[in-house]
Design an enzyme around this catalytic site. Sequence first.
Site, short mmCIF file in Angstrom:
data_model
loop_
_atom_site.label_atom_id
_atom_site.label_comp_id
_atom_site.label_asym_id
_atom_site.label_seq_id
_atom_site.Cartn_x
_atom_site.Cartn_y
_atom_site.Cartn_z
N ASP A 1 -9.24 -12.58 -3.32
CA ASP A 1 -9.20 -11.19 -2.86
C ASP A 1 -9.82 -10.28 -3.92
OD1 ASP A 1 -8.54 -8.76 -1.72
OD2 ASP A 1 -6.38 -8.95 -2.05
N GLY A 2 -10.90 -9.61 -3.53
CA GLY A 2 -11.55 -8.65 -4.41
C GLY A 2 -13.00 -9.00 -4.67
N GLY A 3 -13.89 -8.11 -4.21
CA GLY A 3 -15.32 -8.30 -4.47
C GLY A 3 -15.94 -9.47 -3.74
N HIS B 1 -5.83 -8.16 6.69
CA HIS B 1 -5.19 -8.12 5.37
C HIS B 1 -4.74 -6.68 5.11
CE1 HIS B 1 -4.74 -9.54 1.15
NE2 HIS B 1 -5.17 -8.32 0.82
N MET C 1 -6.15 -13.17 -7.36
CA MET C 1 -6.88 -11.90 -7.36
C MET C 1 -8.17 -12.05 -8.15
SD MET C 1 -5.20 -9.68 -5.53
CE MET C 1 -6.35 -8.34 -5.88
N SER D 1 -9.79 -6.45 5.07
CA SER D 1 -8.83 -5.56 4.41
C SER D 1 -8.81 -4.17 5.05
CB SER D 1 -9.16 -5.45 2.92
OG SER D 1 -8.35 -4.46 2.35
N GLY E 1 -10.28 -0.95 -3.65
CA GLY E 1 -11.31 -1.73 -2.98
C GLY E 1 -12.65 -1.43 -3.63
N HIS F 1 -0.14 -7.84 1.88
CA HIS F 1 -0.27 -8.05 0.42
C HIS F 1 0.51 -6.95 -0.27
CE1 HIS F 1 -3.27 -8.07 -3.23
NE2 HIS F 1 -2.06 -8.46 -3.56
N GLY G 1 -12.91 -6.49 2.09
CA GLY G 1 -12.82 -5.12 2.59
C GLY G 1 -14.24 -4.64 2.81
N GLY H 1 -5.57 -2.68 -6.97
CA GLY H 1 -5.45 -1.22 -7.02
C GLY H 1 -6.51 -0.50 -6.22
N ASP I 1 -3.10 -4.09 2.71
CA ASP I 1 -2.82 -3.86 1.29
C ASP I 1 -1.80 -2.76 1.08
OD1 ASP I 1 -4.49 -5.67 -0.29
OD2 ASP I 1 -6.17 -4.67 0.69
N MET J 1 1.64 -5.04 -3.14
CA MET J 1 1.42 -4.65 -4.54
C MET J 1 2.46 -3.59 -4.87
SD MET J 1 -2.72 -4.62 -4.41
CE MET J 1 -2.76 -4.46 -2.63
N MET K 1 0.39 -0.54 -1.45
CA MET K 1 0.47 -0.09 -2.86
C MET K 1 1.52 1.00 -2.95
SD MET K 1 -3.56 0.16 -3.80
CE MET K 1 -4.73 -1.09 -3.27
C1 DX5 Z 1 -7.33 -4.67 -4.04
C2 DX5 Z 1 -6.94 -5.23 -2.70
C3 DX5 Z 1 -8.05 -5.88 -1.96
C4 DX5 Z 1 -9.19 -4.95 -1.61
C5 DX5 Z 1 -10.43 -5.76 -1.40
O1 DX5 Z 1 -6.20 -4.26 -4.72
O2 DX5 Z 1 -5.92 -6.18 -2.85
O3 DX5 Z 1 -7.54 -6.51 -0.78
O4 DX5 Z 1 -8.95 -4.21 -0.46
O5 DX5 Z 1 -11.51 -4.90 -1.24
P1 DX5 Z 1 -13.00 -5.34 -1.54
O6 DX5 Z 1 -13.29 -6.50 -0.65
O7 DX5 Z 1 -13.79 -4.12 -1.19
O8 DX5 Z 1 -13.07 -5.72 -2.99
ZN ZN Z 2 -5.36 -7.40 -1.08
#
Ligand code: DX5
Ligand code: ZN
Length: 221
Positions: free
Chosen positions: A179-181, A36, A140, A11, A147, A69, A201, A145, A38, A71, A40
């Site tokens: 995606d996420g964590g 990836h 998700m 990310s 990382g 992605h 990320g 929103g 992101d 958002m 926003m």
């Molecule tokens: C959150 C994003 C993710 C984020 C992931 O809204 O869509 O792609 O960057 O970051 P990590 O891997 O640090 O959770």
């Molecule tokens: Zn993402």
Amino acid sequence: MIKIEYLTAASVLAFDLSDLGNEVRRCAEAGVDWIHFDVMDGRFVEQITYGAPVLKWVRKATQLPIDAHLMVEDPTKQIEFFAQAGADIIDIHIESECDTAACLKRIRELGKRSALAIKPNTPVEEAFRYLPLCDMLLVMTVEPGYGGQGFMADMLPKVTAAREYADKNGLKKLDIQVDGGINTETAASAKKAGANVLVAGTGLIKAPDMRAANSALKGTL
Ligand code: DX5
Ligand code: ZN
């Protein structure tokens, strides 16, 4: 038994953006499969990141597939911009204010791979009817929103339900992305649940050794 090929996506949100080109190259050298990106808009989520003009620079720096992605409140027009800027995969949210089916069809019409993303509070069943129009489903595993958030393990049954639905309905090629964590441990549980594309990320970019972190995510270490 068919061997599943797991893919990783780094990310851009976790990049040092003052050094964008090098960050992208570092990912490629570490064996990461996708970038990836992101996006926003300050409306669908509260932050604003970057748009298609910045993706053009990422495109210039790498041959790796770029996964955008989106958002954003209404992705309809953005799809055109991102396709033109060189994205390979475009992910729209089911919760966005757009004609979901028309947007997914348009992404494919533009020669790109289509993906549908669902937020944590959206039941996965709501995505099922769109899956024939999708190359990928993005589940998700944090609230979109930011990382660096903690992985929501209670999203895993959604991954399993989607994989079962895809298998039963002849959608064998559907990618399921989380995606996420994502880190080594959470990736293992996501893969077990049926995911095959892992976005990270923090878990990749901030790792002391990105190549080792990438191999660990893929399970080849
Ligand atoms: C959150 C994003 C993710 C984020 C992931 O809204 O869509 O792609 O960057 O970051 P990590 O891997 O640090 O959770
Ligand atoms: Zn993402």
